[in-house]
Design an enzyme around this catalytic site. Structure first.
Site, PDB file in Angstrom:
ATOM      1  N   ASP A  13     -76.024  -9.899 -17.081  1.00  0.00           N
ATOM      2  CA  ASP A  13     -76.362  -8.328 -16.952  1.00  0.00           C
ATOM      3  C   ASP A  13     -77.543  -8.317 -17.785  1.00  0.00           C
ATOM      4  O   ASP A  13     -77.947  -7.592 -18.680  1.00  0.00           O
ATOM      5  CB  ASP A  13     -75.615  -8.023 -17.446  1.00  0.00           C
ATOM      6  CG  ASP A  13     -74.332  -7.507 -16.347  1.00  0.00           C
ATOM      7  OD1 ASP A  13     -74.529  -8.037 -15.109  1.00  0.00           O
ATOM      8  OD2 ASP A  13     -73.502  -7.865 -16.796  1.00  0.00           O
ATOM      9  N   HIS A  41     -77.957  -7.811  -9.018  1.00  0.00           N
ATOM     10  CA  HIS A  41     -78.398  -6.621  -9.746  1.00  0.00           C
ATOM     11  C   HIS A  41     -79.527  -6.240  -8.730  1.00  0.00           C
ATOM     12  O   HIS A  41     -79.125  -6.374  -7.200  1.00  0.00           O
ATOM     13  CB  HIS A  41     -79.648  -8.037 -10.162  1.00  0.00           C
ATOM     14  CG  HIS A  41     -80.253  -8.950  -9.212  1.00  0.00           C
ATOM     15  ND1 HIS A  41     -79.236 -10.377  -9.169  1.00  0.00           N
ATOM     16  CD2 HIS A  41     -81.328  -9.141  -8.386  1.00  0.00           C
ATOM     17  CE1 HIS A  41     -80.444 -10.605  -7.938  1.00  0.00           C
ATOM     18  NE2 HIS A  41     -81.091 -10.099  -7.727  1.00  0.00           N
TER      19      HIS A  41
END
Length: 432
Positions: A13, A41
């Site tokens: 992340d 994402h």
């Protein structure tokens, strides 16, 4: 070689999708080499929001995409993702996507195993329950199914017998319902005509592309500290996440990988269980989470937040051979009166510069911090490093010194143009 490998330098992340999107515009091919649809994402292009989990980011930019053999591929999840792209006007066909014939398949039985295993653990790992780990277990156990098996129904049925018999013995032992081989076989036979047109000898295609001088961008999933060997075991993913996995996961030789770009936030986050020495369980941690919008793309789970651990970053740089760093979300640190940076650890009364391997040792290690002045105003919209506030420049310089790698890119806001490029990784790969 003019190729670039992008790896997460923390626990995932970090903003790899944003960095990959920027680099993809300069690439000829974008290749996924590890993980599955357990990490995702979001890209915003032309006013449209694309949520990706399996597809290489480059397809959004009109580039050829490759799913390598190191990926654990759920065919149903892939087709659903392709369908969502079609709804947004993006056509994904065999003309712009190739799948390695020796990629491992994720099956419905793997999801059931994942869920059962997580329930049975005394200390849950925090898996996404999508079957990725059990699929990799079958791969290593030499009973897994591969994408190419879809072309041979007879062989597919025989291999499925072995796999289902193995797992049904486990289900019986737990008093759980057994899985039907026939139902799974019917599903796979139905999916095969939609998957097989994408199947290619990806390793040969990538080697040929490199020989022609084409630029390949390798898009990593998860991050170094989640690597099955080098991460905070057992709180890790089930595949290799260091840069060398790009070679093993695509079939392109390691000497041809080019420049390794590690992506790190200006602070740190982690999802699920496992050691996180700089975690902040106070108002500062909540502020980082709120400002950084730290919630999982696929799961919506809130991420744990803390100060940047440059000692951990140094470990990632050395293990993964990172040549330069992309420092993301610098703007999230706007307005803090002071900022802390972990530069090492105190362990059993001694100062150490790396994270111990065992969980017990990690639990006894304490972060050693250096404090920096914060800055007023915002870094958003800044396009040059020299134009950043002096305090921000000092912070970045110290990150570089401790991590042992230069920062080549900095993101200063949510917009694609909020990016400071100090040295283009593709230029670095080409020796320019």
């Amino acid at each position: 070689m003019p190729n670039v490998v992008v790896v997460g330098a923390q626990w995932g992340d970090e903003g790899k999708g944003r960095v990959v999107d920027w680099l993809a515009a300069q690439a000829d091919l974008v290749a996924r080499y590890n993980g599955g649809h357990n990490a995702g994402h979001t890209l915003v292009v032309g006013g449209k929001t694309y949520k990706l989990a399996l597809l290489p980011s480059g397809v959004v930019r009109g580039k050829r995409g490759v799913i390598g053999n190191g990926v654990a591929l759920d065919p149903e999840a892939l087709l659903a993702e392709i369908g969502r792209m079609a709804e947004l006007g993006l056509s994904v066909t065999p003309d712009n996507l190739s799948i390695a014939e020796n990629a491992t398949l994720v099956l419905p039985i793997h999801r059931a195993i994942d869920q059962a295993q997580e329930r049975l653990r005394r200390e849950p790992i925090g898996t996404t329950l999508r079957g990725i780990g059990p699929a990799y277990e079958d791969k290593v156990g030499r009973r897994g199914l591969r994408v190419g098996d879809l072309a041979e129904p007879g062989r597919l049925a025989a291999k499925l017998d072995v796999l289902v018999d193995h797992h049904n013995a486990w289900f019986r032992g737990l008093g759980l319902d057994e899985y039907s081989r026939d139902a799974m076989l019917a599903t796979l036979v139905d999916l095969a005509p939609r998957i097989l047109p994408f199947v290619r000898p990806v390793w040969a295609d990538l080697n040929d592309a490199t020989d022609r001088g084409e630029r390949i961008l390798f898009e990593g999933s998860q991050a170094v500290m989640l690597d099955i060997d080098w991460g905070t075991y057992p709180f890790v993913t089930s595949s290799g996440t260091v840069a060398s996995a790009a070679a093993a996961g695509t079939g392109l030789g390691a000497s041809k990988l080019g420049h390794v770009l590690g992506v790190t936030k200006a602070y740190a986050t982690r999802v699920g269980g496992g050691p996180f020495l700089t975690e902040l369980s106070d108002a500062t941690g909540e502020t980082l989470r709120a400002r950084g919008q730290e919630f999982g793309v696929n799961t919506g789970r809130p991420r744990r937040c803390g100060w940047l651990d440059a000692a951990q970053l140094r470990q990632a740089v050395r293990i993964s051979g990172i040549d330069s760093l992309a420092l993301t979300k610098l703007d999230v640190l706007d307005g803090f009166e002071s900022i802390e940076l972990c530069v090492g650890y105190e362990f059993d009364g001694a100062r150490v510069d790396h994270l111990p391997a065992s969980l017990d040792a990690q639990s006894r290690a304490k972060p050693v911090y250096e404090r920096f002045d914060g800055w007023r105003g915002t870094v958003k919209g800044v396009r040059e490093r020299a134009a950043l506030p002096r305090a921000a420049q000092d912070f970045i310089a110290r990150v570089e010194a401790v991590a042992g790698a230069p920062v080549s890119m900095i993101t200063t806001g949510a917009e694609r143009d909020d990016t400071i490029v100090l040295r283009n990784p593709f230029d670095a790969a080409a020796g320019a």
